[in-house]
Design a protein around this motif. Structure first.
Motif, PDB file in Angstrom:
ATOM      1  N   ARG A  71      18.089 -10.023  43.374  1.00  0.00           N
ATOM      2  CA  ARG A  71      18.762 -11.015  42.539  1.00  0.00           C
ATOM      3  C   ARG A  71      18.539 -12.428  43.060  1.00  0.00           C
ATOM      4  O   ARG A  71      18.352 -12.649  44.251  1.00  0.00           O
ATOM      5  CB  ARG A  71      20.269 -10.741  42.494  1.00  0.00           C
ATOM      6  N   ASN A  72      18.605 -13.370  42.121  1.00  0.00           N
ATOM      7  CA  ASN A  72      18.632 -14.779  42.490  1.00  0.00           C
ATOM      8  C   ASN A  72      20.091 -15.172  42.687  1.00  0.00           C
ATOM      9  O   ASN A  72      20.853 -15.298  41.728  1.00  0.00           O
ATOM     10  CB  ASN A  72      17.991 -15.632  41.398  1.00  0.00           C
ATOM     11  N   LEU A  73      20.491 -15.348  43.934  1.00  0.00           N
ATOM     12  CA  LEU A  73      21.881 -15.633  44.275  1.00  0.00           C
ATOM     13  C   LEU A  73      22.068 -17.076  44.726  1.00  0.00           C
ATOM     14  O   LEU A  73      23.086 -17.405  45.326  1.00  0.00           O
ATOM     15  CB  LEU A  73      22.343 -14.687  45.392  1.00  0.00           C
ATOM     16  N   ASP A  74      21.093 -17.922  44.447  1.00  0.00           N
ATOM     17  CA  ASP A  74      21.083 -19.300  44.915  1.00  0.00           C
ATOM     18  C   ASP A  74      22.441 -19.982  44.704  1.00  0.00           C
ATOM     19  O   ASP A  74      23.013 -19.881  43.607  1.00  0.00           O
ATOM     20  CB  ASP A  74      19.990 -20.072  44.163  1.00  0.00           C
ATOM     21  N   PRO A  75      23.015 -20.609  45.736  1.00  0.00           N
ATOM     22  CA  PRO A  75      22.426 -20.948  47.037  1.00  0.00           C
ATOM     23  C   PRO A  75      22.567 -19.859  48.101  1.00  0.00           C
ATOM     24  O   PRO A  75      22.153 -20.054  49.238  1.00  0.00           O
ATOM     25  CB  PRO A  75      23.233 -22.177  47.451  1.00  0.00           C
ATOM     26  N   TRP A  76      23.153 -18.725  47.741  1.00  0.00           N
ATOM     27  CA  TRP A  76      23.327 -17.657  48.712  1.00  0.00           C
ATOM     28  C   TRP A  76      22.034 -16.873  48.901  1.00  0.00           C
ATOM     29  O   TRP A  76      21.233 -16.744  47.976  1.00  0.00           O
ATOM     30  CB  TRP A  76      24.439 -16.708  48.265  1.00  0.00           C
ATOM     31  N   ARG A  77      21.860 -16.344  50.090  1.00  0.00           N
ATOM     32  CA  ARG A  77      20.719 -15.484  50.384  1.00  0.00           C
ATOM     33  C   ARG A  77      21.131 -14.487  51.459  1.00  0.00           C
ATOM     34  O   ARG A  77      22.075 -14.717  52.225  1.00  0.00           O
ATOM     35  CB  ARG A  77      19.518 -16.305  50.865  1.00  0.00           C
ATOM     36  N   LEU A  78      20.420 -13.375  51.513  1.00  0.00           N
ATOM     37  CA  LEU A  78      20.646 -12.399  52.568  1.00  0.00           C
ATOM     38  C   LEU A  78      20.145 -12.943  53.898  1.00  0.00           C
ATOM     39  O   LEU A  78      19.143 -13.666  53.952  1.00  0.00           O
ATOM     40  CB  LEU A  78      19.927 -11.092  52.242  1.00  0.00           C
ATOM     41  N   SER A  79      20.831 -12.593  54.964  1.00  0.00           N
ATOM     42  CA  SER A  79      20.415 -13.006  56.304  1.00  0.00           C
ATOM     43  C   SER A  79      20.608 -11.819  57.242  1.00  0.00           C
ATOM     44  O   SER A  79      20.935 -10.718  56.812  1.00  0.00           O
ATOM     45  CB  SER A  79      21.229 -14.221  56.770  1.00  0.00           C
ATOM     46  N   GLY A  80      20.412 -12.041  58.524  1.00  0.00           N
ATOM     47  CA  GLY A  80      20.541 -10.940  59.468  1.00  0.00           C
ATOM     48  C   GLY A  80      19.363  -9.983  59.368  1.00  0.00           C
ATOM     49  O   GLY A  80      18.371 -10.232  58.680  1.00  0.00           O
ATOM     50  N   LYS A  81      19.463  -8.862  60.052  1.00  0.00           N
ATOM     51  CA  LYS A  81      18.408  -7.850  60.068  1.00  0.00           C
ATOM     52  C   LYS A  81      19.003  -6.532  59.583  1.00  0.00           C
ATOM     53  O   LYS A  81      19.724  -5.857  60.325  1.00  0.00           O
ATOM     54  CB  LYS A  81      17.833  -7.689  61.479  1.00  0.00           C
ATOM     55  N   HIS A  82      18.687  -6.180  58.340  1.00  0.00           N
ATOM     56  CA  HIS A  82      19.285  -4.975  57.776  1.00  0.00           C
ATOM     57  C   HIS A  82      18.865  -3.725  58.541  1.00  0.00           C
ATOM     58  O   HIS A  82      19.625  -2.747  58.615  1.00  0.00           O
ATOM     59  CB  HIS A  82      18.901  -4.840  56.302  1.00  0.00           C
ATOM     60  N   GLN A  83      17.664  -3.747  59.125  1.00  0.00           N
ATOM     61  CA  GLN A  83      17.208  -2.577  59.878  1.00  0.00           C
ATOM     62  C   GLN A  83      17.993  -2.383  61.166  1.00  0.00           C
ATOM     63  O   GLN A  83      17.887  -1.340  61.810  1.00  0.00           O
ATOM     64  CB  GLN A  83      15.709  -2.685  60.184  1.00  0.00           C
ATOM     65  N   ARG A  84      18.788  -3.369  61.547  1.00  0.00           N
ATOM     66  CA  ARG A  84      19.626  -3.258  62.746  1.00  0.00           C
ATOM     67  C   ARG A  84      20.987  -2.702  62.332  1.00  0.00           C
ATOM     68  O   ARG A  84      21.947  -3.421  62.094  1.00  0.00           O
ATOM     69  CB  ARG A  84      19.759  -4.623  63.420  1.00  0.00           C
ATOM     70  N   ASN A  85      21.044  -1.393  62.221  1.00  0.00           N
ATOM     71  CA  ASN A  85      22.285  -0.678  61.896  1.00  0.00           C
ATOM     72  C   ASN A  85      22.885  -1.123  60.567  1.00  0.00           C
ATOM     73  O   ASN A  85      24.101  -1.156  60.394  1.00  0.00           O
ATOM     74  CB  ASN A  85      23.315  -0.843  63.021  1.00  0.00           C
ATOM     75  N   GLY A  86      22.019  -1.481  59.608  1.00  0.00           N
ATOM     76  CA  GLY A  86      22.494  -1.763  58.259  1.00  0.00           C
ATOM     77  C   GLY A  86      23.219  -3.076  58.089  1.00  0.00           C
ATOM     78  O   GLY A  86      24.090  -3.191  57.219  1.00  0.00           O
ATOM     79  N   GLU A  87      22.875  -4.087  58.887  1.00  0.00           N
ATOM     80  CA  GLU A  87      23.543  -5.384  58.742  1.00  0.00           C
ATOM     81  C   GLU A  87      23.448  -5.880  57.307  1.00  0.00           C
ATOM     82  O   GLU A  87      22.385  -5.859  56.691  1.00  0.00           O
ATOM     83  CB  GLU A  87      22.910  -6.422  59.672  1.00  0.00           C
ATOM     84  N   LEU A  88      24.568  -6.338  56.781  1.00  0.00           N
ATOM     85  CA  LEU A  88      24.624  -6.901  55.437  1.00  0.00           C
ATOM     86  C   LEU A  88      25.302  -8.260  55.564  1.00  0.00           C
ATOM     87  O   LEU A  88      26.517  -8.385  55.464  1.00  0.00           O
ATOM     88  CB  LEU A  88      25.397  -5.970  54.495  1.00  0.00           C
ATOM     89  N   TRP A  89      24.474  -9.262  55.816  1.00  0.00           N
ATOM     90  CA  TRP A  89      24.955 -10.612  56.069  1.00  0.00           C
ATOM     91  C   TRP A  89      24.393 -11.550  55.008  1.00  0.00           C
ATOM     92  O   TRP A  89      23.317 -11.325  54.457  1.00  0.00           O
ATOM     93  CB  TRP A  89      24.503 -11.110  57.443  1.00  0.00           C
ATOM     94  N   MET A  90      25.128 -12.635  54.745  1.00  0.00           N
ATOM     95  CA  MET A  90      24.685 -13.632  53.777  1.00  0.00           C
ATOM     96  C   MET A  90      25.048 -15.023  54.274  1.00  0.00           C
ATOM     97  O   MET A  90      25.955 -15.196  55.095  1.00  0.00           O
ATOM     98  CB  MET A  90      25.325 -13.388  52.402  1.00  0.00           C
ATOM     99  N   THR A  91      24.334 -16.026  53.751  1.00  0.00           N
ATOM    100  CA  THR A  91      24.645 -17.413  54.054  1.00  0.00           C
ATOM    101  C   THR A  91      24.232 -18.285  52.881  1.00  0.00           C
ATOM    102  O   THR A  91      23.332 -17.922  52.117  1.00  0.00           O
ATOM    103  CB  THR A  91      23.921 -17.886  55.335  1.00  0.00           C
ATOM    104  N   ASP A  92      24.914 -19.414  52.732  1.00  0.00           N
ATOM    105  CA  ASP A  92      24.494 -20.417  51.750  1.00  0.00           C
ATOM    106  C   ASP A  92      24.054 -21.696  52.451  1.00  0.00           C
ATOM    107  O   ASP A  92      23.873 -22.731  51.820  1.00  0.00           O
ATOM    108  CB  ASP A  92      25.617 -20.717  50.752  1.00  0.00           C
ATOM    109  N   GLY A  93      23.873 -21.622  53.770  1.00  0.00           N
ATOM    110  CA  GLY A  93      23.499 -22.782  54.555  1.00  0.00           C
ATOM    111  C   GLY A  93      24.681 -23.430  55.243  1.00  0.00           C
ATOM    112  O   GLY A  93      24.518 -24.077  56.284  1.00  0.00           O
ATOM    113  N   ASP A  94      25.868 -23.280  54.686  1.00  0.00           N
ATOM    114  CA  ASP A  94      27.096 -23.798  55.292  1.00  0.00           C
ATOM    115  C   ASP A  94      27.997 -22.660  55.759  1.00  0.00           C
ATOM    116  O   ASP A  94      28.423 -22.621  56.905  1.00  0.00           O
ATOM    117  CB  ASP A  94      27.868 -24.678  54.307  1.00  0.00           C
TER     118      ASP A  94
END
Length: 217
Positions: A71-94
């Protein structure tokens, strides 16, 4: 609770209401999470039992990550490393979000012993007035829970301001449910309070039907 801080957090998260509810509802309805039909039991594994709660949680996280990435979630985007135990992190820059599994609709997983997680949980308490300069830079938790019977997802947003142990009291200064629509979130009203918010947490990392290590998300 700092009402001004809560209002700006609401504004920042409004665009995520529909996407999060959509992808987690779809993930919770996955056939991999359901018991197979009786005629398929001989060749289709049944992961619906209590021994596979950790697997169901990882399946939900992986499904949600895959769909959010499409999905286009602008300004949000996925971050972190999902392959590291399923991390589900997001950021919008702030703002930064860690989307973690909550064993129930009220439980908050503690930071544990990891130094980076403990630092993430140590937001400075919200001031009475907004800072004049610089981004908000809040580090937030979005706790997801899927009802074991209806399969409906629910979310709550908390802003941790300290460290606590399993069985202790969660220290947060923002706590509100994330509704299904952005309009509902924007129109949500809060009564400000200077009292600390204490939420109950489980004695173990793992919760109920969708249990799995909640720390990584």
């Amino acid at each position: 609770m700092d009402n001004g801080g809560t209002e700006r957090i609401k504004q920042a998260l409004a665009d995520l209401c529909e996407p999060l509810h959509d992808v987690f509802a779809e993930a919770g309805a996955s056939k991999l999470l359901q018991p197979p039909a009786e005629e398929d039991l001989d060749h289709v594994p049944d992961f619906s039992g209590r021994h596979y709660g950790w697997l169901r949680t990882h399946i939900v996280r992986a499904h949600a990550h895959f769909r959010l990435n499409q999905r286009n979630l602008d300004p949000w985007r996925l971050s972190g490393k999902h392959q590291r135990n399923g991390e589900l992190w997001m950021t919008d820059g702030d703002y930064r979000l860690r989307i973690l599994h909550g064993p129930s609709e009220t439980d908050v997983p503690p930071p544990g012993r990891n130094g980076a997680r403990r630092a993430y949980f140590h937001n400075p308490a919200l001031p009475l007035a907004e800072p004049m300069f610089g981004p908000p830079n809040d580090r937030l938790l979005v706790l997801w829970h899927i009802h074991p019977i209806t399969g409906e997802p629910s979310f709550r947003v908390v802003r941790p301001i300290g460290d606590w142990k399993y069985g202790g009291k969660a220290q947060v200064d923002v706590d509100f449910p994330l509704p299904q629509t952005s309009d509902d979130l924007i129109n949500m009203q809060f009564n400000p309070s200077d009292d600390e918010i204490h939420l109950s947490i489980p004695n173990e990392e793992e919760g109920n039907d969708f249990r799995a290590g909640g720390i990584s998300g």
